[in-house]
Design a protein around this motif. Structure first.
Motif, PDB file in Angstrom:
ATOM      1  N   PRO A 189       0.825  -1.210   0.000  1.00 47.79           N
ATOM      2  CA  PRO A 189       0.000   0.000   0.000  1.00 47.79           C
ATOM      3  C   PRO A 189       0.861   1.262   0.000  1.00 47.79           C
ATOM      4  CG  PRO A 189       0.116  -0.895   2.215  1.00 47.79           C
ATOM      5  CD  PRO A 189       0.826  -1.872   1.323  1.00 47.79           C
ATOM      6  N   THR A 190       0.328   2.325  -0.576  1.00 52.86           N
ATOM      7  CA  THR A 190       0.976   3.632  -0.464  1.00 52.86           C
ATOM      8  C   THR A 190       0.479   4.286   0.827  1.00 52.86           C
ATOM      9  OG1 THR A 190       1.435   5.699  -1.634  1.00 52.86           O
ATOM     10  CG2 THR A 190      -0.765   4.756  -1.947  1.00 52.86           C
ATOM     11  N   ILE A 224     -13.209  -0.594  -3.586  1.00 54.28           N
ATOM     12  CA  ILE A 224     -12.955   0.075  -4.872  1.00 54.28           C
ATOM     13  C   ILE A 224     -11.557   0.683  -4.829  1.00 54.28           C
ATOM     14  CG2 ILE A 224     -13.719   1.856  -6.481  1.00 54.28           C
ATOM     15  CD1 ILE A 224     -16.511   1.594  -5.181  1.00 54.28           C
ATOM     16  N   TYR A 225     -10.641   0.089  -5.550  1.00 48.65           N
ATOM     17  CA  TYR A 225      -9.255   0.556  -5.557  1.00 48.65           C
ATOM     18  C   TYR A 225      -8.539  -0.038  -6.772  1.00 48.65           C
ATOM     19  CZ  TYR A 225      -9.433  -3.872  -2.977  1.00 48.65           C
ATOM     20  OH  TYR A 225      -9.729  -5.141  -2.569  1.00 48.65           O
ATOM     21  N   ARG A 226      -7.308   0.420  -6.986  1.00 50.63           N
ATOM     22  CA  ARG A 226      -6.530  -0.066  -8.124  1.00 50.63           C
ATOM     23  C   ARG A 226      -5.342  -0.884  -7.626  1.00 50.63           C
ATOM     24  NH1 ARG A 226      -4.299   4.695 -11.142  1.00 50.63           N
ATOM     25  NH2 ARG A 226      -4.286   5.685  -9.079  1.00 50.63           N
ATOM     26  N   LEU A 250       3.399   0.841  -8.370  1.00 48.96           N
ATOM     27  CA  LEU A 250       2.298   1.585  -7.777  1.00 48.96           C
ATOM     28  C   LEU A 250       1.431   2.123  -8.911  1.00 48.96           C
ATOM     29  CD1 LEU A 250       1.068   2.769  -5.146  1.00 48.96           C
ATOM     30  CD2 LEU A 250       2.428   4.835  -5.585  1.00 48.96           C
ATOM     31  N   PRO A 251       0.107   1.940  -8.850  1.00 48.54           N
ATOM     32  CA  PRO A 251      -0.748   2.504  -9.902  1.00 48.54           C
ATOM     33  C   PRO A 251      -0.443   3.989 -10.122  1.00 48.54           C
ATOM     34  CG  PRO A 251      -2.040   1.065  -8.503  1.00 48.54           C
ATOM     35  CD  PRO A 251      -0.679   1.175  -7.866  1.00 48.54           C
ATOM     36  N   SER A 284      -3.586   1.268  -4.423  1.00 47.53           N
ATOM     37  CA  SER A 284      -3.965   2.665  -4.173  1.00 47.53           C
ATOM     38  C   SER A 284      -5.345   2.931  -4.759  1.00 47.53           C
ATOM     39  CB  SER A 284      -2.954   3.634  -4.804  1.00 47.53           C
ATOM     40  OG  SER A 284      -3.084   3.633  -6.217  1.00 47.53           O
ATOM     41  N   TYR A 285      -5.901   4.115  -4.455  1.00 40.67           N
ATOM     42  CA  TYR A 285      -7.165   4.539  -5.065  1.00 40.67           C
ATOM     43  C   TYR A 285      -6.870   5.134  -6.433  1.00 40.67           C
ATOM     44  CZ  TYR A 285      -9.287   3.842  -0.502  1.00 40.67           C
ATOM     45  OH  TYR A 285      -9.740   3.281   0.652  1.00 40.67           O
TER      46      TYR A 285
END
Length: 205
Positions: free
Chosen positions: A152-153, A163-165, A171-172, A204-205
């Motif tokens: 995670p960031t 809902i996330y990438r 990292l997205p 991340s989102y």
């Protein structure tokens, strides 16, 4: 499933523990302070230190998968614990391990041959935590286990949205943050789905 959990009192680990128990899994958790863990019929708590090989072996005994949400907290607990986990898993013939890492050990978009913390992709001046996670990454990479490191960031407390990438080993793009809840949500899903074996997963989102 019988699961060993390390770091179950932490910000992500406590949410992940709740999810696993609600999912009907049997969890054995190692904790220095067992009173910080909930009382649940499917939870077995072992008191001990994650730096100690015997405590880790006792926690992993009889399990089918291992999860580590151990933090760093300016200590060497993580880098000392992971080799003990790998050894205990070999002894128990367990292949699956999922750990919570950090976006700092994903590949840098500025210097792809380096990791983000090495290339200065983030604004963090101190790299101690990333170095600990890098040591864990190296140890897992050298093993023959079915490992996944969830990375995670920036990690504020927050609820599960689902809902996330995600992006394997990166990292997205423009990813800025991800909640503790959604990090635990993805980790639980990936533990069983095994969609990203021998890989880091940026989140991340």
């Amino acid at each position: 499933m019988r699961i060993s959990l390390f770091g179950g009192t932490g910000r992500v680990g406590s949410i992940l523990l709740q999810q696993l128990l609600e999912g009907g899994h049997r969890v054995t958790a190692l904790a220095r302070n067992p009173e910080k863990l909930p009382v649940h019929p499917n939870l077995t708590v072992i008191q001990g230190d994650a730096k100690e090989g015997a405590a880790i072996a006792a926690t992993i005994l009889g399990s089918e998968a291992v999860v580590s949400a151990l933090g760093t907290d300016k200590t060497t607990t993580l880098s000392e614990a992971i080799p003990h986990m790998i050894e205990a898993m070999k002894d128990e013939c367990i292949k699956r391990i999922l750990t919570i890492g950090t976006a700092g050990i994903l590949q840098s978009r500025n210097e792809p041959e380096h990791l983000r913390y090495e290339a200065g992709d983030s604004n963090r001046k101190l790299t101690t935590a990333a170095e600990e996670h890098h040591a864990a990454f190296r140890a897992l990479s050298a093993s023959n286990l079915d490992w996944t490191i969830v990375c995670p960031t920036y990690l504020p407390d927050g609820e599960i949205t689902g809902i996330y990438r995600t992006e394997e080993n990166w990292l997205p793009v423009d990813g800025k943050q991800i909640s503790t809840g959604d990090t635990a949500h993805f980790a639980e899903h990936e533990l069983f789905a095994c969609n990203h074996l021998q890989a880091r997963v940026g989140l991340s989102y």
